[in-house]
Write an enzyme that holds these catalytic residues in place. Structure first.
Site, short mmCIF file in Angstrom:
data_model
loop_
_atom_site.label_atom_id
_atom_site.label_comp_id
_atom_site.label_asym_id
_atom_site.label_seq_id
_atom_site.Cartn_x
_atom_site.Cartn_y
_atom_site.Cartn_z
N GLU A 290 43.80 -26.96 -1.55
CA GLU A 290 44.50 -28.24 -1.63
C GLU A 290 43.53 -29.41 -1.64
O GLU A 290 42.78 -29.62 -0.69
CB GLU A 290 45.43 -28.37 -0.41
N HIS B 278 49.30 -29.84 -2.30
CA HIS B 278 49.33 -28.56 -1.55
C HIS B 278 49.47 -27.38 -2.54
O HIS B 278 50.43 -26.62 -2.48
CB HIS B 278 50.51 -28.60 -0.58
N ASP C 67 43.12 -21.16 7.75
CA ASP C 67 43.68 -22.52 7.66
C ASP C 67 42.55 -23.47 8.00
O ASP C 67 42.31 -23.81 9.17
CB ASP C 67 44.86 -22.67 8.64
#
Length: 319
Positions: free
Chosen positions: A276, A172, A217
């Site tokens: 990520e 992450h 996201d």
């Protein structure tokens, strides 16, 4: 602070404790590169170039207190990414204390790197109640002579009851950027992604390059092994290379969500971007005795290189 021992030799690996007594490891290279790794979460919290400039974002409000995960650096998401399952958000590896692995199995490729640490996580009785599997998670974190930061994870199923297990995974990584509105990501154009703000709806990316003007996201699918994060303001490009990790998650909370995150400064979203390396869409299944390996390598180069023409040899030579 000196980086040499009393005999004048370079200290590549130094074991220390922070002001709260948390054990951490400092990795250093001859030309001045450094990285800092906490045993709590096996989490890289700092990665600096030869000028001492911080390349990873760490929130000024990060809480170094178990069981809270550390906000920033490179948290390890295992055995679950996000809410893809029944466990706590991002699984439990990031808020467990790992141990130094004194005798890791050899790597297939011979390496001459000197600044590295091997860490290991095994299940506790508490963990077995929420995720009833036996495993060994070995992580090697290496700082190369040219300042590259490499993380290699090896996860083995050590169940003796014959049972397979399945997991999702991510590094992450929080990159430090000057101004998020002046950042672009290359290498994910035209790909499909799951929009995590719209209940994982599958969408095809339309833009020539990905830029940022609101909350994002997204889980990009079937991504290339190389992604570039370009910080125009600082004329710096981060290059993320990955292996065994087909997905790439791109996250920035933007202003409203930033204010709602207790361990995150209200304006800090302007100075960070998570890209990520992950395996989310198709979880990994291991039978007893099987091992999975996933690695990422991060480098920071002057922005005269763009991802389409990135020549690895040029990048390595430029350090």
């Amino acid at each position: 602070m000196t980086n040499t021992s009393s005999s004048g030799e370079m200290v590549y690996v130094e074991h220390k404790k922070d002001i709260n007594g948390f054990p951490k490891v400092i990795l250093r290279e001859v030309r001045g590169f450094s990285a800092e790794v906490y045993l709590y979460g096996a989490q890289v919290t700092s990665w600096k170039n030869e000028h001492g400039e911080e390349l990873l974002f760490l929130s000024s409000k990060a809480i170094f207190k178990p069981p809270k995960a550390i906000r920033g650096g490179i948290p390890i998401c295992f055995p679950q990414f996000g809410n893809h399952g029944s466990l706590e958000q991002h699984g439990f590896a990031r808020n467990r204390t790992w141990t130094v692995d004194p005798d890791p199995p050899p790597f297939a490729t011979i390496s001459h790197n000197k600044a590295f640490i091997d860490l290991i996580l095994k299940p506790s009785e508490e963990d077995a109640k929420i995720w009833p599997h036996r495993y060994e998670f070995r992580l090697r974190i290496t700082l190369g002579p040219g300042g590259d930061l490499m993380l290699t994870s090896r996860i083995r199923n050590t169940n003796i009851d014959g049972k397979s297990f399945t997991f999702t995974f991510a590094y992450h990584t929080y990159f430090s950027v000057t101004d998020i509105s002046e950042v672009r990501v290359e290498g994910l154009e035209t790909l499909d992604y799951l929009d995590n703000l719209k209940n994982k709806e599958r969408v095809t990316e339309q833009g020539d390059a990905i830029t940022f003007e609101s909350e994002v996201d997204k889980t990009y699918l079937s991504t290339p092994t190389k992604i570039a994060i370009i910080d125009h303001e600082r004329k710096r490009t981060f290059v993320l290379r990955k292996d065994g990790l087909p997905d790439a998650v791109v996250w920035n909370p933007w202003d409203k969500k930033a204010k709602a995150i207790p361990d995150f400064g209200d304006d800090e979203y302007k100075h960070m971007l998570c890209v990520e390396a992950a395996c989310v869409e198709t979880p990994i299944t291991l039978k007893p005795g099987e091992e999975w390996k996933g690695r990422q390598e991060l480098s920071a180069v002057p922005s005269s290189y763009c991802s389409g023409q990135l020549d690895p040899q040029v990048v390595l030579q430029s350090g």
